[in-house]
Design an enzyme around this catalytic site. Structure first.
Site, PDB file in Angstrom:
ATOM      1  N   THR A  44       2.138  28.067 -10.826  1.00 13.74           N
ATOM      2  CA  THR A  44       0.858  27.568 -11.343  1.00 13.74           C
ATOM      3  C   THR A  44       0.976  26.123 -11.818  1.00 13.74           C
ATOM      4  O   THR A  44       0.013  25.361 -11.726  1.00 13.74           O
ATOM      5  CB  THR A  44       0.338  28.458 -12.493  1.00 13.74           C
ATOM      6  OG1 THR A  44       1.351  28.597 -13.498  1.00 13.74           O
ATOM      7  CG2 THR A  44      -0.063  29.829 -11.986  1.00 13.74           C
ATOM      8  N   HIS A  50       8.540  39.456  -2.322  1.00 13.44           N
ATOM      9  CA  HIS A  50       7.221  39.776  -1.774  1.00 13.44           C
ATOM     10  C   HIS A  50       6.942  39.035  -0.469  1.00 13.44           C
ATOM     11  O   HIS A  50       5.794  38.914  -0.061  1.00 13.44           O
ATOM     12  CB  HIS A  50       6.136  39.472  -2.816  1.00 13.44           C
ATOM     13  CG  HIS A  50       6.256  40.319  -4.040  1.00 13.44           C
ATOM     14  ND1 HIS A  50       5.646  39.996  -5.238  1.00 13.44           N
ATOM     15  CD2 HIS A  50       6.912  41.485  -4.269  1.00 13.44           C
ATOM     16  CE1 HIS A  50       5.929  40.924  -6.139  1.00 13.44           C
ATOM     17  NE2 HIS A  50       6.704  41.826  -5.567  1.00 13.44           N
ATOM     18  N   ASN A  91       8.188  32.839 -20.711  1.00 15.69           N
ATOM     19  CA  ASN A  91       6.859  33.178 -20.202  1.00 15.69           C
ATOM     20  C   ASN A  91       5.814  32.819 -21.244  1.00 15.69           C
ATOM     21  O   ASN A  91       6.068  32.887 -22.442  1.00 15.69           O
ATOM     22  CB  ASN A  91       6.770  34.680 -19.872  1.00 15.69           C
ATOM     23  CG  ASN A  91       5.601  34.998 -18.971  1.00 15.69           C
ATOM     24  OD1 ASN A  91       5.432  34.391 -17.906  1.00 15.69           O
ATOM     25  ND2 ASN A  91       4.764  35.938 -19.368  1.00 15.69           N
TER      26      ASN A  91
END
Length: 255
Positions: free
Chosen positions: A34, A129, A228
């Site tokens: 991000t 993923h 985080n």
């Protein structure tokens, strides 16, 4: 330099753990990307938060069976910000950690290949993923660069079929309803079992089996460091938990 609201004692403790480690394994999530301008899925400004219907294009059954879903997906891929994104300071910090000789493996939930673009060794990156940089045919299994399919979309094909067999093309990412690559997961577990520091960065640790790699590392008595912006379910088992901007905090603990 870490963000002003970061506990400097915790920063110092994290630096100490990494400096004393023989083998560090990092797990990265959407928070790392991000900062490079790539939106996450579930955050306050996430793709699915702002447009819940978008989740259909990430569901395998809908994608496979509905041409309209695929047409929407191809337009989303064509316009995705990852194609113009560049690695951020967090990506660079992990390259620094690798070059120091500490980083054994980089396990990522991200599909943008920004770690490799930053200079991380491809043989150390495990994409849990998958990646959005290639396509795979659901018919014959042929794999090709995503750029080739996107060129066809720009040329007017709204749902480009496989050039070899005419089958349905999708990105080599793991969709809802698809099985993970168990070879990749096995290698990730082996890496987590062999480290003495497990560094989780920019991940909510809410999606399994990626989140369960923390449990694997703890079984091997590794120290866990979590960086985080928000609390995670694993904060209670971590040796160090750091809040603040990832692009500031991570360079501060690995430099």
């Amino acid at each position: 330099m870490a963000a002003p609201d970061t506990d400097q004692n915790e920063v110092a403790r994290a630096r100490e753990l990494i400096a004393g480690a023989r083998s560090v394994v990092a797990l990265t999530g959407a928070g790392v990307s991000t900062d490079s301008g790539i939106p996450d899925f579930r955050g306050p400004q996430g793709v699915w938060t702002l447009n819940p219907a978008a989740e259909r294009i990430w569901t395998f059954e809908h994608y496979r069976d509905d041409p309209e879903v695929r047409r929407t997906a191809w337009q989303e891929r064509l316009e995705h910000p990852m194609w113009s994104a560049t690695p951020g300071r967090a990506h660079d910090a992990l390259v620094t950690l690798e070059r120091s000789g500490k980083l054994r493996a980089l396990l990522t939930q991200n599909i943008d290949e920004l770690h490799q673009a930053a200079g991380s060794s491809p043989d150390r990156v495990l994409e849990l993923h998958g990646t959005n940089h290639h396509t795979v045919c659901l018919g014959c299994g042929a794999v090709a660069p995503m750029a080739e399919a996107l060129d066809r979309v720009r040329g007017g094909e709204d749902d480009p079929p496989c050039a070899r067999c005419g089958g349905v093309l999708k990105a080599t990412t793991i969709m809802f309803g698809e099985n993970l690559d168990m070879d990749v997961i096995t290698r990730a577990r082996e890496a987590a079992l062999g480290c003495d520091v497990f560094l989780a960065v920019g991940t909510s640790l809410g999606v399994h089996p990626a989140a369960g790699l923390v449990d694997v590392a703890r079984m091997a008595d590794a120290e866990v460091i979590i960086v985080n912006a928000e609390p995670t379910p694993y904060d209670r088992v971590a040796s160090v938990v750091l809040r603040g901007g990832i692009s500031e905090v991570l360079p501060a603990i690995v430099g």
